[in-house]
Scaffold this motif. Sequence first.
Motif, PDB file in Angstrom:
ATOM      1  N   ASP A 186       0.747  -1.151   0.018  1.00 31.60           N
ATOM      2  CA  ASP A 186       0.051   0.179  -0.124  1.00 31.60           C
ATOM      3  C   ASP A 186       0.811   1.148  -0.074  1.00 31.60           C
ATOM      4  O   ASP A 186       1.922   1.209   0.364  1.00 31.60           O
ATOM      5  CB  ASP A 186      -0.951  -0.057   1.123  1.00 31.60           C
ATOM      6  CG  ASP A 186      -1.871  -1.280   1.449  1.00 31.60           C
ATOM      7  OD1 ASP A 186      -2.615  -1.535   0.430  1.00 31.60           O
ATOM      8  OD2 ASP A 186      -1.750  -1.580   2.557  1.00 31.60           O
ATOM      9  N   LEU A 202      -5.562   4.318   1.656  1.00 27.09           N
ATOM     10  CA  LEU A 202      -4.441   3.227   1.300  1.00 27.09           C
ATOM     11  C   LEU A 202      -4.704   2.925  -0.097  1.00 27.09           C
ATOM     12  O   LEU A 202      -5.974   2.566  -0.345  1.00 27.09           O
ATOM     13  CB  LEU A 202      -4.453   2.109   2.375  1.00 27.09           C
ATOM     14  CG  LEU A 202      -4.014   2.686   3.879  1.00 27.09           C
ATOM     15  CD1 LEU A 202      -4.176   1.387   4.607  1.00 27.09           C
ATOM     16  CD2 LEU A 202      -2.551   3.129   3.754  1.00 27.09           C
ATOM     17  N   ALA A 204      -3.505   0.437  -3.417  1.00 29.68           N
ATOM     18  CA  ALA A 204      -2.539  -0.816  -4.116  1.00 29.68           C
ATOM     19  C   ALA A 204      -3.079  -1.062  -5.025  1.00 29.68           C
ATOM     20  O   ALA A 204      -4.352  -1.086  -5.629  1.00 29.68           O
ATOM     21  CB  ALA A 204      -2.634  -1.843  -2.844  1.00 29.68           C
TER      22      ALA A 204
END
Length: 339
Positions: A186, A202, A204
């Motif tokens: 992340d 976060l 990703a």
Amino acid sequence: MNYPHVPVRLLAYESLPGITEALGNMGGWLLRDGAHWLVTRHEGTITTNRVSTDRSQVVAARATWNDPAPDDPSLYCSPLPDGASAMSTREAVTIQEPDGTVRWEHRHRDWQHSPGAAGACTPDPAGRVLLATMAGPPGPPGADGLSTGDICRALDLATGEVLAEHVLPSFSAAYAFQQFPDARPDVLLTASMGQDGTHCLLIAYTAAGLDVRAAGTAEEPYVGLGADGALVSQDVGGGYLCRTQDGADDVIIEASDVLPDERVFVGYTPGFVDDKRILVVTAEEQWAEEGTHLLLDARTLRPLAELDYPQTPGATAVPLGDGTWLIRNEETVQRWTTA
């Protein structure tokens, strides 16, 4: 309130023109690929300064780039693992090679009616894509061109191809990306919307696209990132600190409970000196030029000691996670540790 005084020791110092402005904006201090970077702008040049792992130095390496928008205070520059540089302006994201040539440019919609908005960019920790924030599509007719939400795109680092896109809960925001020191998948995205608050997310990049989720519960900018996903945020007014980590209860400490009357947390750079201590700065007002530096317990946020410098330090301190930290003295950066 009196705390034990701990003497400190100067390890190194270096002149960095532009550092005053750099530490006053969201893109001046970056964590990328396990390294700390100071990004300065001065006289039409951008310099990316990689902070040394040698405690007897401040900067280990630097690269300079022509500033594509010297009059644009919102320009955001991020170093890339291969030595290139990614730059985000209000209208485009560009990658420059180490020799200054342009690898690719990705143009996008401008925040026409939001002068305070500013994009940001970062490579993902795996070095596969460039994550970049930008203005989203315009809202419904009659919305004066405003977007219903900004977007984050994953762009192929080699070609600039759009590989994934996600509409963010923030709009017309000023953005900043930080990676974690332990190379977690992340990255942290802070979206500051002024009086409309702050989103901390976060993000990703996965085979399924962009995974976006809220970072903890605090509604203030997260400015200190530690190992194991620990995050420390500071109230915009300096009234409290909050520590968040998956699997643990949030820890909140009020300035009024641990500081003398009328003092608040300042500087917006609290962070982990090491895995046991956090460094924060306090003063009587947010825009003070000098401050008192405190060490806090990294888990409980309770004050441990006050740092005792030879002279009163400024209101900015940048912890490096290795037992040292940086402070600014005019256009000079100094590296310190406890004696």
